[in-house]
Design an enzyme around this catalytic site. Structure first.
Site, PDB file in Angstrom:
ATOM      1  N   CYS A  31      28.429 -42.300 -37.015  1.00 50.33           N
ATOM      2  CA  CYS A  31      29.583 -41.838 -37.807  1.00 50.33           C
ATOM      3  C   CYS A  31      30.141 -40.540 -37.243  1.00 50.33           C
ATOM      4  CB  CYS A  31      29.154 -41.667 -39.264  1.00 50.33           C
ATOM      5  SG  CYS A  31      30.351 -40.820 -40.303  1.00 50.33           S
ATOM      6  N   CYS A  34      30.652 -37.690 -39.789  1.00 55.97           N
ATOM      7  CA  CYS A  34      29.349 -37.148 -40.201  1.00 55.97           C
ATOM      8  C   CYS A  34      28.910 -36.025 -39.265  1.00 55.97           C
ATOM      9  CB  CYS A  34      28.282 -38.248 -40.202  1.00 55.97           C
ATOM     10  SG  CYS A  34      28.597 -39.583 -41.380  1.00 55.97           S
TER      11      CYS A  34
END
Length: 302
Positions: A31, A34
């Protein structure tokens, strides 16, 4: 920052959140957002210096936990307090917005400092160190002026030690809101009782005079209340409540509920600090306080 799995979730998240807010960051290695928010969260955890705890959960590896929280996209952050989720956000928010989110839920630095000082004051009291307890409570009030619990404990202790002038100085910043905050109102009623007896040269003679007046007329509520105040001034709490009950048994609403309000004030003053317990649990009640609460209920509801 701690990596959480199903194995340590109970200890690192649920149990930890009973003491400190826990921010759970659901993420995954693939991600991109993230990787942006992760360092920001770690930086804020350091800046907030223990005011919240950061944990990370790999939503790919810990799908059971992700499903339990209803995670639909990552990054998603969930804040827990007392074992329960209270708020959260999705996406890689900028640092300012994350700080605004945290500030809604985590204690301020002053509140944390005040809580530590309060705990230290209670330990000092348990050890018989009155001066040490007063100093830590003064520090707590200075760190968090709106902490009414710390101020209550400080004023109460000063009054117990006979330091009435210092107690009044400590109470002055909140006197305007005493009518709206019951425990502060209770302190004021205690101070009023002490002021009312300040010019009594011979308390024993005054007590005898009041006893004679009550013996002559059991409905002399002014004399009964004066007797209760005299007992309050010398910390004879149960005797004072017994006298107030005598008024309530005869006239529950006498003088705009003065007897009942004063009785409740005594209960507030004599009740010891309650230990912290987990959400849903009820802290133990002092037996004297419990007994006199029941007596008040019995009289008022009869």
């Amino acid at each position: 920052m701690i990596d959480v799995t199903i194995a340590n979730f109970e200890a690192e998240v649920i149990e930890a959140s009973m003491q400190t807010p826990v921010l759970v960051d659901f993420w995954a290695p693939w991600c991109g957002p993230c990787k942006v928010i992760g360092p920001i969260l770690e930086k804020l955890e350091t800046e907030y210096a223990g005011r919240f705890k950061l944990v990370k959960i790999d939503s790919d590896q810990e799908q059971q936990l992700a499903q339990a929280f209803g995670i639909r996209s990552i990054p998603t952050c969930v804040l827990l307090k007392n074992g329960q989720p209270v708020d959260g956000f999705m996406g890689a928010l900028p640092e300012g917005q994350i700080k605004a989110f945290l500030d809604k839920h985590v204690p301020s630095a002053g509140e944390v400092e005040a809580e530590a000082d309060e705990a230290a004051a209670h330990e000092a009291l348990a050890d018989g160190d009155m001066e040490g307890a007063i100093e830590r409570l003064r520090q707590a009030v200075q760190a968090a002026p709106d902490n009414d619990d710390a101020r209550f404990d400080l004023v109460k202790l000063l009054l117990e030690l006979g330091e009435d002038d210092e107690a009044k100085v400590a109470f002055a910043p909140v006197i305007a809101k005493a009518g709206a905050v019951r425990r502060l109102d209770s302190l004021k009623r205690w101070m009023d009782a002490r002021d009312a007896q300040a010019n009594v040269a011979d308390p024993e003679a005054r007590m005898a005079e009041l006893d004679a007046a009550i013996a002559a007329n059991k409905r002399n509520f002014d004399a009964r209340f004066a007797r209760a105040q005299l007992l309050m001034a010398y910390n004879q709490w149960t005797a004072a409540m017994d006298e107030l009950l005598e008024i309530l048994m005869r006239d529950k609403a006498w003088s705009e509920d003065l007897a009942r309000k004063t009785y409740i004030a005594i209960l507030d003053v004599i009740e010891p600090p309650k230990p912290k317990v987990a959400e849903g649990q009820v802290p133990p009640e002092d037996p004297v306080v419990a007994t006199y609460r029941r007596r008040l209920s019995s009289v008022v509801l009869s």
